[in-house]
Design an enzyme around this catalytic site. Structure first.
Site, short mmCIF file in Angstrom:
data_model
loop_
_atom_site.label_atom_id
_atom_site.label_comp_id
_atom_site.label_asym_id
_atom_site.label_seq_id
_atom_site.Cartn_x
_atom_site.Cartn_y
_atom_site.Cartn_z
N PHE A 152 22.46 5.24 8.90
CA PHE A 152 21.58 5.96 9.83
C PHE A 152 20.58 6.87 9.13
CE2 PHE A 152 24.73 9.28 9.07
CZ PHE A 152 23.93 10.40 9.00
N LYS A 176 21.21 -5.85 10.37
CA LYS A 176 22.05 -5.15 11.34
C LYS A 176 21.91 -3.67 11.01
CE LYS A 176 25.44 -3.20 11.93
NZ LYS A 176 25.40 -1.74 12.27
N SER A 229 28.70 4.26 3.71
CA SER A 229 29.71 5.11 3.07
C SER A 229 30.57 4.29 2.12
CB SER A 229 30.57 5.76 4.16
OG SER A 229 31.08 4.76 5.00
N CYS A 284 22.01 10.32 0.33
CA CYS A 284 22.96 9.90 -0.71
C CYS A 284 22.58 10.52 -2.06
CB CYS A 284 23.02 8.39 -0.81
SG CYS A 284 21.50 7.69 -1.43
N GLU A 382 32.81 13.40 0.24
CA GLU A 382 31.39 13.49 0.62
C GLU A 382 31.34 14.07 2.03
OE1 GLU A 382 29.28 9.87 1.81
OE2 GLU A 382 27.54 10.56 0.69
#
Ligand code: NAD
Length: 482
Positions: A152, A176, A229, A284, A382
């Site tokens: 996202f 996707k 992730s 990230c 994280e």
């Protein structure tokens, strides 16, 4: 009541409204109000998208490479022309500031720029007279249908890490996108169609883990590009590689920024702050751990806490805002749990992001902890939000030991005025993307995005020549004319 727009899928050159049972509301994270409704694609629709991509592969892979790159040149021109509109879509669905969205779309355009060079990038190699009367040549061919699965946090840029390079190399594509931010993907599809991409070469389906698992299991999907992730990246890698597919799976991160006591604190601290809190920490490459090395610790914490309090939190559409909301209320609650737990574990809270006025949006202000230790959960995991941990190390050896003990290895940075420290760091830091006096060391599209450890599963990274190698397979022909 105004009817919400329904997010369409794009299959075989047609935009379609799915008649699926499962529909999610898509809120604007700055208001909490629904802006669209997202029907998940059915299993049948996902099969149709893969079938359309497989059918289109025959024609697209045979299209001369310079003709393929002409489509990308037109696509690039459309991206340039629609920069403001594309940025506004990112802000609306993701919440980041318009300035950050423009930065994201510009980064996406760089990948298109790179892929426009397909005729050069796809060139092979040859060696005349490799043995007496024998020549050898290496040629690149596309791989087939590629499935792209994206997160996202960069709904425009991350799909564009994949799409231009995969298409330039002659592959067809099923995207996707994240079910949390599906709007940018459909605008990308419209612009590809406007650029003249033939029907079926690019397709978009929607959904969450079921859709992903169907694509991973599909016999006609030849390669999988994943960004998300670490846990899901590991699952995608193991599942798809186990079925003989090519996989590049980019995972999560816990990026350390070393601030040496020879660094200029005034010049360095703003970079640490924007690394930690840019995109509300949902990046990230976010520097989520600042390590004060030597005597700088106390001054560093004071400065970071003071600057964190200056960050202007608000809707991304407001020009004064420097940090937008996080993506969902549920993620905000999880971040608050991390803050609560860190306090219980003994970390010192020096800027508390929970102290924010009420709003229907998913806002959390910058939070800074001092005296974080490696046994605390906020260091181990994280968090993916606006929470910065400050740690201390007595020298560069101790700081590198800490950094290198992280299970992640996406990015690390050092702020220093010492060439010797910079060189030690460059050689010994175990992360794939390093910054020297740079807070967010994001490689440009001409280089690969080189995470290590749990930040990447696979062999060939996204973008740069790694991307070209990932989306092509080689043939080596040895010939002799008798
Ligand atoms: P996520 O892992 O929840 O989702 C990523 C994608 O995987 C989405 O399309 C989602 O639908 C799908 N997915 C989610 N759970 C799944 C499951 N159990 N099985 C199969 N598919 C599943 O990630 P996110 O929250 O959307 O994005 C944030 C994460 O992405 C962070 O960890 C961040 O570090 C990472 N990220 C990494 C990079 C990088 O370059 N390494 C870049 C951007 C984001």
């Amino acid at each position: 009541m105004i009817a919400l727009k329904t997010v369409r899928s794009f299959i075989g050159g047609e935009f379609r409204e799915s008649r699926s049972e499962r529909t999610d509301p898509i809120p604007n994270p700055a208001t909490g109000q629904a802006i669209a409704s997202l029907p998940y694609s059915s299993a049948g629709e996902i099969d149709q998208a893969v079938a359309a991509a497989l059918e289109a592969f025959a024609g697209w892979s045979e299209t001369p490479v310079p003709e393929r790159s002409q489509v990308l040149f037109r696509f690039k021109a459309l991206f340039d022309r629609h920069l403001e509109e594309l940025s506004a879509i990112v802000t609306e669905e993701n919440g980041k500031t318009l300035e950050e969205s423009r930065g994201e779309v510009k980064r996406a355009i760089e990948v298109i720029d790179f892929a426009c060079g397909a005729p050069t990038l796809m060139m092979g190699q040859n060696l005349d007279q490799i043995a007496r009367g024998i020549d050898e040549e290496l040629t690149r061919f596309p791989v087939g249908v590629v499935a792209g699965i994206t997160p996202f946090n960069f709904p425009n840029m991350v799909p564009l890490w994949m799409i231009p390079v995969a298409l330039a190399c002659g592959n067809t594509f099923v995207l996707k996108p994240s079910q949390l931010t599906p709007l940018s993907a459909i605008r990308i599809a419209e612009l590809l169609q406007e650029a003249g991409l033939p029907a079926g070469v690019f397709n978009v389906v929607h959904g969450a883990s079921d859709a992903v698992n169907q694509l991973l299991a599909h016999p006609d999907v030849a390669a999988v590009s994943f960004v998300g992730s670490a846990t899901v990246a590991a699952h995608v890698y193991a599942t798809a590689a186990g079925r003989g597919k090519r996989v590049q799976a980019l995972g999560g991160a816990k990026n350390h920024i070393l601030v040496m006591d020879d660094a200029d604190l005034e010049l360095s601290a703003p970079h640490v702050i924007s690394s930690a809190f840019g995109n509300a920490g949902q990046r990230c490459l976010a520097g989520s751990v600042a390590v004060g090395v030597g005597k700088i610790g106390d001054a560093l914490v004071r400065e970071l806490a003071a600057q964190a309090r200056q960050v202007k939190v608000g809707p991304g559409t407001d020009a004064a805002t420097t940090m937008g909301p996080v993506i969902r209320g549920e993620r905000k609650r999880r971040l608050i749990e991390y803050i609560d737990e860190a306090q219980t574990e003994g970390a010192q809270l020096v800027a508390d992001g929970r102290e924010l006025g009420s709003s229907d949006g998913f806002f959390l202000a910058p939070t800074v902890f001092d005296r974080v230790t490696p046994r605390m959960r906020i260091w181990k995991e994280e968090l993916f939000g606006p929470i910065l941990s400050v740690m201390r190390a007595s020298d560069i050896d101790e700081a590198l030991k800490l950094l290198n003990s992280s299970p992640y290895g996406n990015m690390a940075s050092i702020f220093t005025t010492s060439g010797k420290n910079a060189r030690e760091f460059k050689r010994r830091a175990q992360a794939g993307m390093l910054g020297i006096n740079i807070g967010v060391a994001a490689p440009m599209a001409f280089f690969p995005f080189t995470g290590w450890k749990n930040s990447f599963f696979g062999d060939l990274h996204a973008t740069g020549m790694d991307g070209v190698r990932f989306y092509t397979r080689h043939k080596v022909v040895t010939s002799r004319w008798l």
